[in-house]
Design a protein around this motif. Structure first.
Motif: not given
Length: 434
Positions: A410-434
């Motif tokens: 909304s209004n060029s601000t993206l808010q994401v509810s992040l999944p719970l992760v076990v490992e303290d390592k960077p992870y990746v989410l996939i965004i399919k764009t229009k």
């Protein structure tokens, strides 16, 4: 007429110092730039006779060695545990697509059998093997591309004198033998060897311009020589200024593009449109330092790779082998950890674009076609807010696409509810764009 001739000569030298005037990269070079931009990860190797002293690659300068004293080091350089094939397999397992090896560092010692000076690994050490040859052959077998670091400055040769901003305390140098033209010819001779005796070489990585920033380095001649011998060979120069004509990529030492945490970084306004590369270390120093306690964690090095990608840049991650030819265990561990992470998330790094959203300590974005990859660096967060996100979204999922991720835009601000992760390592989410 004399004035005209002098003016023309002066203009020639000025243009030569500036760079390869009129340079237009050919198809071979443009294709090389493409692979370089898609590679995203390489391994830097700082190794030379300085490793014997275990005090980093600047030890000759920092401890004010005398020439005759330092010249004793090659007699002790006998790396019986060096195995180029093992190194190349390690680099392959790390996910690196290329290496950059220090063929000659500031101490002036050459790690190949150069004919320009006897001060080289074959003629001056009991090892008597061409390390460049063995490493090139081994990496080529593993499908890894090869670039050579080459120092412009030299603390050993008298024809380089007068000294620049470094090497002033080195004892035994003879300023009466200074001969800049001879030194330039020496460098051109060595570069010709590196580019005619070892097959296809993918890049030359210059360093040391900053030692004599006002000198006439004859870049026009040197860059033209390289592009003539191997048109695809990429040229970069660690001079910390805007790109010079004839260069094919721009590097940033220990800093992300546009940052200047070191105090000697490239100004933001001097960042060009060439492919980019960030270089950094696993240890605190580049060369082997036996007292080095600044060992970077996996979290630090993988975040550096991801942030570099978020800026549309490669990461060249350095190892400093020991004098016996082994790479320290913890540096091998970091490389293998990088490879393991890339085995999972490599598609979010290799062949991607960056630069459309500035990375932070919490996140970084890369893009490939209509897919945007959101890298979550701070795994302790449960929610993420990204301002200035002006890209339409069709869906957001976990990397394996098995879990939908909740978000609002909304209004060029993206808010994401992040999944719970076990490992303290960077992870990746996939965004399919229009």
């Amino acid at each position: 007429m004399r004035k005209i001739v002098l003016t023309c000569l002066l203009l020639f030298h000025l243009l030569s110092a500036i760079g390869q005037t009129g340079y237009k990269p050919g198809p071979e070079n443009l294709n090389a730039r493409k692979w370089f931009e898609e590679a995203r990860f390489g391994v830097f190797i700082h190794w030379g006779v300085y490793s014997i002293l275990g005090d980093g690659e600047w030890v000759m300068n920092n401890q004010n060695f005398g020439l005759r004293e330092y010249e004793l080091l090659p007699r002790f350089f006998n790396p019986i545990d060096f195995n180029a094939k093992q190194w190349a397999k390690l680099f392959k397992q790390s996910g690196a697509r290329y290496i950059t090896f220090t063929s000659r560092h500031h101490d002036g010692f050459s790690m190949w059998h150069t004919k320009q000076s006897a001060y080289n690994v074959v003629e001056s050490t009991p090892f008597k093997r061409d390390i460049v040859r063995e490493l090139v052959d081994a990496c080529r077998e593993e499908g890894i591309k090869i670039m050579f670091y080459y120092s412009l400055l030299d603390w050993h040769r008298n024809d380089y004198l007068p000294a620049g901003s470094t090497g002033r305390g080195i004892v035994g140098r003879d300023s009466t033998q200074s001969d800049w033209g001879k030194y330039i010819a020496f460098m051109k001779g060595q570069l010709t060897e590196l580019l005619t005796q070892y097959g296809t070489i993918d890049g030359i990585w210059f360093d040391g311009h900053w030692d004599k920033p006002n000198a006439d380095w004859h870049y026009g001649e040197i860059y033209s020589l390289i592009h003539r011998l191997q048109p695809q060979c990429l040229i970069g120069n660690n001079h910390h200024i805007a790109p010079i004509a004839g260069e094919d990529f721009q590097m940033f030492e220990r800093d992300l593009p546009g940052h200047n945490t070191t105090g000697f970084g490239t100004k933001a306004e001097d960042i060009g449109a060439l492919p980019k590369e960030v270089c950094g270390t696993i240890a605190g120093s580049w060369g082997f330092d036996i007292k080095d306690r600044k060992r970077k964690s996996f979290q630090e090095v993988i975040s550096y790779l991801i942030k570099a990608g978020g800026y549309g840049s490669n990461l060249l991650l350095n190892v400093g082998p020991m004098p016996n030819g082994e790479i320290q265990d913890y540096q091998q561990e970091r490389l293998l950890e990088m490879g393991s992470w890339l085995d999972t998330y490599g598609e979010s790094i290799y062949g991607t674009q960056g630069g459309f959203i500035k990375p932070t300590d919490d996140y970084a974005f890369t893009r490939k076609g209509n897919i945007v990859y959101l890298h979550v660096l701070n795994t302790k967060l449960s929610k993420l807010e990204v301002p200035n996100f002006d890209i339409g979204i069709q869906s957001m999922t976990s990397f394996d696409k098995n879990q939908k991720v909740k978000y609002t835009l909304s209004n060029s601000t993206l808010q994401v509810s992040l999944p719970l992760v076990v490992e303290d390592k960077p992870y990746v989410l996939i965004i399919k764009t229009k």
